[in-house]
Each structure stands twice: as C-alpha cells, then as structure tokens.
Motif scaffolding. Structure first.
Motif, PDB file in Angstrom:
ATOM      1  N   ASP A  57       0.846  -1.188   0.000  1.00 56.50           N
ATOM      2  CA  ASP A  57       0.000   0.000   0.000  1.00 56.50           C
ATOM      3  C   ASP A  57       0.886   1.245   0.000  1.00 56.50           C
ATOM      4  O   ASP A  57       1.452   1.614   1.025  1.00 56.50           O
ATOM      5  CB  ASP A  57      -0.907  -0.011   1.223  1.00 56.50           C
ATOM      6  N   THR A  95      -1.842   4.967   1.115  1.00 59.53           N
ATOM      7  CA  THR A  95      -2.334   5.328   2.444  1.00 59.53           C
ATOM      8  C   THR A  95      -1.327   6.111   3.283  1.00 59.53           C
ATOM      9  O   THR A  95      -1.714   7.095   3.906  1.00 59.53           O
ATOM     10  CB  THR A  95      -2.798   4.072   3.189  1.00 59.53           C
ATOM     11  N   PRO A  96      -0.048   5.733   3.338  1.00 64.37           N
ATOM     12  CA  PRO A  96       0.874   6.530   4.162  1.00 64.37           C
ATOM     13  C   PRO A  96       0.997   7.978   3.703  1.00 64.37           C
ATOM     14  O   PRO A  96       1.160   8.877   4.521  1.00 64.37           O
ATOM     15  CB  PRO A  96       2.208   5.796   4.018  1.00 64.37           C
ATOM     16  N   SER A  97       0.891   8.228   2.409  1.00 65.20           N
ATOM     17  CA  SER A  97       1.003   9.605   1.937  1.00 65.20           C
ATOM     18  C   SER A  97      -0.241  10.418   2.255  1.00 65.20           C
ATOM     19  O   SER A  97      -0.177  11.637   2.390  1.00 65.20           O
ATOM     20  CB  SER A  97       1.260   9.621   0.435  1.00 65.20           C
ATOM     21  N   ARG A 107      -2.240   9.686   4.973  1.00 69.56           N
ATOM     22  CA  ARG A 107      -2.416   9.682   6.422  1.00 69.56           C
ATOM     23  C   ARG A 107      -1.915  10.976   7.056  1.00 69.56           C
ATOM     24  O   ARG A 107      -2.470  11.445   8.043  1.00 69.56           O
ATOM     25  CB  ARG A 107      -1.688   8.491   7.021  1.00 69.56           C
ATOM     26  N   ILE A 108      -0.883  11.573   6.485  1.00 72.29           N
ATOM     27  CA  ILE A 108      -0.342  12.810   7.050  1.00 72.29           C
ATOM     28  C   ILE A 108      -1.359  13.955   6.951  1.00 72.29           C
ATOM     29  O   ILE A 108      -1.356  14.866   7.763  1.00 72.29           O
ATOM     30  CB  ILE A 108       0.985  13.176   6.376  1.00 72.29           C
ATOM     31  N   THR A 146      -6.886  13.604  14.110  1.00 72.03           N
ATOM     32  CA  THR A 146      -6.787  12.576  15.143  1.00 72.03           C
ATOM     33  C   THR A 146      -6.224  13.160  16.428  1.00 72.03           C
ATOM     34  O   THR A 146      -6.628  12.764  17.517  1.00 72.03           O
ATOM     35  CB  THR A 146      -5.912  11.399  14.671  1.00 72.03           C
ATOM     36  N   PHE A 169      -4.520  13.737   7.527  1.00 74.42           N
ATOM     37  CA  PHE A 169      -5.541  13.578   8.558  1.00 74.42           C
ATOM     38  C   PHE A 169      -4.932  13.494   9.956  1.00 74.42           C
ATOM     39  O   PHE A 169      -5.624  13.196  10.911  1.00 74.42           O
ATOM     40  CB  PHE A 169      -6.371  12.326   8.285  1.00 74.42           C
ATOM     41  N   ASP A 170      -3.669  13.771  10.084  1.00 71.47           N
ATOM     42  CA  ASP A 170      -2.979  13.663  11.369  1.00 71.47           C
ATOM     43  C   ASP A 170      -3.516  14.672  12.381  1.00 71.47           C
ATOM     44  O   ASP A 170      -3.680  14.353  13.552  1.00 71.47           O
ATOM     45  CB  ASP A 170      -1.484  13.857  11.162  1.00 71.47           C
TER      46      ASP A 170
END
Length: 57
Positions: A33, A36-38, A40-41, A47, A43-44
């Motif tokens: 994948d 997703t890691p790119s 995820r930042i 959270t 939406f940091d």
C-alpha cells in the motif's frame, strides 16, 4: 470413474498455479500500500484534536 480422477488432478494443478501466481505477486510487492501513508499525514491533525477532546473530559 477415471473422469473424476482427471478432474481432481486438473483442479489441483490449477490451484497450484494460482497459489504460485499469488505468492509471486506478493513477493514482487504488488499488494504493498503506497497510497495510504502519503494520505495519512493529511488527517494527522484531526486525530490529535479528537485525542485531546477525549483526554480533557
């Protein structure tokens, strides 16, 4: 009765071929994948805000 043996042997051969193709795809990284890691930042912050709200209550 010999038809059953023929069908079972052919199905086992096909199953082994699919297993080989799957394992080869996993080994080559086809299912990694990268997206997703790119994302995820992005939406940091959301959270962290949600964690702060639950900790304050």
């Amino acid at each position: 009765m010999s038809v059953i043996y023929l069908l079972i042997s052919i199905s086992i051969i096909v199953a082994v071929l699919f297993l080989y193709a799957f394992l080869r795809a996993v080994k080559n990284g086809q299912f990694d994948d990268d997206y997703t890691p790119s994302v995820r930042i992005l939406f940091d912050d959301e959270t962290k805000k949600n964690e702060n709200k639950t900790n304050n209550n």
